[in-house]
Scaffold this motif. Structure first.
Motif, PDB file in Angstrom:
ATOM      1  N   SER A 123     -71.915 -28.880   4.803  1.00  0.00           N
ATOM      2  CA  SER A 123     -73.201 -29.113   3.940  1.00  0.00           C
ATOM      3  C   SER A 123     -73.183 -30.453   3.075  1.00  0.00           C
ATOM      4  O   SER A 123     -73.843 -30.949   2.908  1.00  0.00           O
ATOM      5  N   GLY A 124     -71.620 -30.776   2.763  1.00  0.00           N
ATOM      6  CA  GLY A 124     -71.234 -32.046   2.217  1.00  0.00           C
ATOM      7  C   GLY A 124     -72.070 -33.257   3.167  1.00  0.00           C
ATOM      8  O   GLY A 124     -72.504 -34.283   2.731  1.00  0.00           O
ATOM      9  N   ALA A 125     -71.716 -33.215   4.448  1.00  0.00           N
ATOM     10  CA  ALA A 125     -71.883 -34.111   5.399  1.00  0.00           C
ATOM     11  C   ALA A 125     -73.517 -34.111   5.433  1.00  0.00           C
ATOM     12  O   ALA A 125     -74.136 -35.129   5.587  1.00  0.00           O
ATOM     13  N   ALA A 126     -74.066 -33.013   5.413  1.00  0.00           N
ATOM     14  CA  ALA A 126     -75.487 -33.045   5.468  1.00  0.00           C
ATOM     15  C   ALA A 126     -76.338 -33.805   4.226  1.00  0.00           C
ATOM     16  O   ALA A 126     -77.158 -34.258   4.324  1.00  0.00           O
ATOM     17  N   VAL A 134     -71.779 -35.608  -2.265  1.00  0.00           N
ATOM     18  CA  VAL A 134     -70.998 -34.582  -1.530  1.00  0.00           C
ATOM     19  C   VAL A 134     -70.078 -33.539  -2.614  1.00  0.00           C
ATOM     20  O   VAL A 134     -69.911 -32.584  -2.395  1.00  0.00           O
ATOM     21  N   GLY A 135     -69.572 -34.387  -3.595  1.00  0.00           N
ATOM     22  CA  GLY A 135     -68.800 -33.681  -4.726  1.00  0.00           C
ATOM     23  C   GLY A 135     -69.818 -32.356  -5.394  1.00  0.00           C
ATOM     24  O   GLY A 135     -69.359 -31.364  -5.438  1.00  0.00           O
ATOM     25  N   THR A 136     -71.018 -32.777  -5.617  1.00  0.00           N
ATOM     26  CA  THR A 136     -71.931 -31.991  -6.257  1.00  0.00           C
ATOM     27  C   THR A 136     -72.232 -30.775  -5.417  1.00  0.00           C
ATOM     28  O   THR A 136     -72.298 -29.574  -5.761  1.00  0.00           O
ATOM     29  N   ASP A 137     -72.410 -30.992  -4.155  1.00  0.00           N
ATOM     30  CA  ASP A 137     -72.677 -30.065  -2.925  1.00  0.00           C
ATOM     31  C   ASP A 137     -71.531 -29.219  -2.808  1.00  0.00           C
ATOM     32  O   ASP A 137     -71.756 -27.806  -2.861  1.00  0.00           O
ATOM     33  N   PHE A 138     -70.342 -29.665  -3.203  1.00  0.00           N
ATOM     34  CA  PHE A 138     -69.037 -28.522  -2.946  1.00  0.00           C
ATOM     35  C   PHE A 138     -69.171 -27.790  -4.196  1.00  0.00           C
ATOM     36  O   PHE A 138     -68.859 -26.651  -3.736  1.00  0.00           O
ATOM     37  N   ILE A 139     -69.495 -28.204  -5.166  1.00  0.00           N
ATOM     38  CA  ILE A 139     -69.452 -27.467  -6.505  1.00  0.00           C
ATOM     39  C   ILE A 139     -70.481 -26.300  -6.304  1.00  0.00           C
ATOM     40  O   ILE A 139     -70.240 -25.250  -6.602  1.00  0.00           O
ATOM     41  N   LEU A 140     -71.633 -26.628  -5.767  1.00  0.00           N
ATOM     42  CA  LEU A 140     -72.886 -25.635  -5.678  1.00  0.00           C
ATOM     43  C   LEU A 140     -72.183 -24.718  -4.492  1.00  0.00           C
ATOM     44  O   LEU A 140     -72.509 -23.316  -4.696  1.00  0.00           O
ATOM     45  N   LYS A 194     -60.273 -29.066  -5.757  1.00  0.00           N
ATOM     46  CA  LYS A 194     -59.670 -30.100  -5.701  1.00  0.00           C
ATOM     47  C   LYS A 194     -60.499 -31.303  -5.095  1.00  0.00           C
ATOM     48  O   LYS A 194     -60.614 -32.305  -5.586  1.00  0.00           O
ATOM     49  N   PRO A 195     -61.101 -31.063  -3.803  1.00  0.00           N
ATOM     50  CA  PRO A 195     -61.783 -32.208  -3.187  1.00  0.00           C
ATOM     51  C   PRO A 195     -63.305 -32.560  -3.993  1.00  0.00           C
ATOM     52  O   PRO A 195     -63.469 -33.783  -4.235  1.00  0.00           O
ATOM     53  N   TYR A 202     -62.078 -34.560  -7.108  1.00  0.00           N
ATOM     54  CA  TYR A 202     -61.923 -36.087  -6.801  1.00  0.00           C
ATOM     55  C   TYR A 202     -62.928 -36.815  -6.428  1.00  0.00           C
ATOM     56  O   TYR A 202     -63.133 -38.161  -6.774  1.00  0.00           O
ATOM     57  N   LEU A 203     -63.987 -36.154  -5.703  1.00  0.00           N
ATOM     58  CA  LEU A 203     -65.247 -36.958  -5.075  1.00  0.00           C
ATOM     59  C   LEU A 203     -66.061 -37.217  -6.276  1.00  0.00           C
ATOM     60  O   LEU A 203     -66.657 -38.403  -6.529  1.00  0.00           O
ATOM     61  N   LEU A 204     -65.946 -36.331  -7.367  1.00  0.00           N
ATOM     62  CA  LEU A 204     -66.947 -36.639  -8.787  1.00  0.00           C
ATOM     63  C   LEU A 204     -66.453 -37.749  -9.674  1.00  0.00           C
ATOM     64  O   LEU A 204     -66.976 -38.285 -10.087  1.00  0.00           O
ATOM     65  N   LEU A 205     -64.891 -37.723  -9.618  1.00  0.00           N
ATOM     66  CA  LEU A 205     -64.100 -38.701 -10.364  1.00  0.00           C
ATOM     67  C   LEU A 205     -64.337 -40.074  -9.598  1.00  0.00           C
ATOM     68  O   LEU A 205     -64.693 -41.076 -10.466  1.00  0.00           O
ATOM     69  N   GLY A 206     -64.338 -39.988  -8.155  1.00  0.00           N
ATOM     70  CA  GLY A 206     -64.703 -41.026  -7.449  1.00  0.00           C
ATOM     71  C   GLY A 206     -65.982 -41.773  -7.739  1.00  0.00           C
ATOM     72  O   GLY A 206     -66.451 -42.891  -7.922  1.00  0.00           O
ATOM     73  N   HIS A 207     -66.958 -40.848  -7.881  1.00  0.00           N
ATOM     74  CA  HIS A 207     -68.529 -41.155  -8.111  1.00  0.00           C
ATOM     75  C   HIS A 207     -68.333 -41.837  -9.583  1.00  0.00           C
ATOM     76  O   HIS A 207     -69.202 -42.827  -9.446  1.00  0.00           O
TER      77      HIS A 207
END
Length: 473
Positions: A44-47, A78-84, A114-115, A118-123
């Protein structure tokens, strides 16, 4: 190791062939659904990234500043998608629980943590750099500029809360908290995600009205928060009011171990399988804020149920002393540690310590022919033989073989068994000659369970025939 082998006076017909086929087909279908569900969640992150690129994001890589900014946007999406997705996995949605199981859902939930962080920090970092490059200022000064934008203070606060939640979820940190304290902190994840939504819709035009991106994200938020609201709050309240469970009795079965008898209405309508667990909340002044995941130790009748609790901390010690008449809230049933996960006609069950409680309930409704089930009960001493008399009686009534293993643990690869049995050459294969054609159900302390699971895998038992219930969180 001592053995008790019982069979019925009259031997019923052997396990029907159609039942074996049904089990295998049911497992194959559920495995396919589980794989598809997990693939959809991970991809879903790729979507989310593809929707951004297809909605004009692909044209936003014209300069170094745009490249950095666009990468920051992609990381945030992608980070927010993973959180949801993590919230969906933790929402206890019935279709998720029946397909991949509660334990597997929570395991994936943790792996995504963790991913996502890291994605949200990178964001945040990439946007500060990218916007700073566009405005000709350094990233530190850019913080002030971003905070002046609508909804950005909430986004920064949400980021801080999410960092706190992920850090407290790390195993080394989590062990320093009580279950109740950790659970309270974890509720902040809902707040942190809610704080992020306004800036997604208002800043930068990424989710502009009328775009497919906006539809996708609103739908994902609705599923995540709708699932949490429905299955973590509304459904438990409705179930509690419908069944009106109260404590009918508390009896000590061993030092530090009690059985809690529960009374209620239409309890069979809960649809509980032997081996499943509920989340229990006992409404007294000392326990109302505790929620406890505890397996049934006996299948519910129309008006009664039972759990068995060992004092492993302050919370479980308090519920061991609740008075008769205490009202009880419930969530569940949960888990695939039941007959529904079977893939074979033969059954092997191994339990240690308080791990016998779901095993005892499992044996009540598991389907097997006489002689096709074997139970091994493991204890360090006679003081840990909780409910063994009931399990032996169930084995006798249903034609199961029952073995008992008492004594200090062996060392090495066979540390799950008693030292005396290991010294005289007992192995997993000798204890269970039909192991490879059986489903193996394990329940007990994590380190013990890991040892026997590794032994079973080394003996060639496929992973899908191993069903483990670990007593940790």
């Amino acid at each position: 190791m001592t053995a008790e082998t019982q069979t019925r006076p009259v031997t019923p017909p052997s396990f029907p062939a159609h039942r074996r086929t049904d089990q295998r087909l049911r497992y194959a279908r559920r495995a396919r659904r589980a794989d598809l569900m997990l693939i959809a969640m991970w991809t879903s992150g790729a979507a989310a990234a593809a929707l951004f690129l297809a909605s004009g994001g692909a044209a936003q890589f014209g300069s170094p500043a745009e490249i950095v900014t666009s990468l920051g946007i992609l990381a945030g999406l992608v980070g927010t998608d993973f959180i949801l997705v993590m919230l969906v996995l933790a929402a206890r949605i019935p279709v998720v629980d029946r397909t991949i199981g509660h334990d597997r859902a929570i395991a994936v939930h943790r792996r995504l943590g963790k991913p996502a962080l890291y994605l949200l920090l990178g964001h945040g970092a990439l946007l500060l750099i990218g916007y700073g490059m566009s405005e000709g200022i350094d990233p530190i000064r850019e913080v002030g500029s971003m905070l002046a934008l609508p909804d950005m203070p909430l986004a920064f606060l949400g980021m801080g809360l999410m960092i706190g939640v992920v850090i407290t979820s790390l195993v080394a940190v989590r062990r320093k908290f009580s279950y109740e304290g950790w659970h309270l902190i974890h509720l902040l994840s809902y707040v942190s995600v809610a704080f992020a939504l306004p800036h997604q819709l208002s800043v930068g035009g990424v989710l502009a009205e009328g775009t497919l991106q906006r539809v996708y994200w609103i739908a994902l938020y609705v599923v995540a928060f709708g699932g949490i609201l429905t299955f973590r709050f509304v459904e438990p309240i409705v179930s509690t009011l419908r069944h009106r469970m109260t404590v009918a009795g508390v009896s000590t079965i061993a030092p530090g171990v009690v059985s809690i008898e529960l009374a209620g209405r239409r309890l069979r309508e809960l649809g509980a399988e032997g081996g499943q667990f509920f989340i229990w909340r006992f409404w007294t002044g000392r326990t109302w804020w505790h929620s406890h995941p505890i397996s049934l130790s006996a299948l519910p009748t129309g008006s009664s149920a039972r759990i068995t609790v060992r004092d492993l901390g302050a919370g479980s010690a308090r519920i061991s002393a609740v008075p008769v008449g205490t009202r009880v809230s419930i969530e569940g049933p949960y888990g695939l540690f039941s007959d529904v996960a079977r893939t074979s006609e033969k059954l092997v069950v191994v339990a240690a310590g308080i791990g016998v409680t779901p095993i005892r309930a499992l044996l009540e409704n598991a389907e097997f022919a006489p002689g096709d089930a074997t139970v091994l009960l493991r204890a360090g001493g006679v003081e840990e033989t909780y409910h063994w008399d009931e399990i032996r009686a169930l084995a006798a009534a249903r034609g199961a073989h029952c073995y008992m293993m008492i004594g200090p643990r062996a060392t090495g690869s066979r540390s799950w068994m008693a030292r005396a049995d290991a010294d005289r050459g007992v192995t997993l294969q000798s204890a269970f000659p039909d192991l490879r054609s059986s489903d193996l159900y394990l329940c007990g302390p994590t380190s013990w369970l890991d040892s026997i699971e590794a032994d079973a895998q080394a003996a060639g038992l496929p992973a899908h025939q191993i069903h483990a219930e670990r007593f940790d969180w």
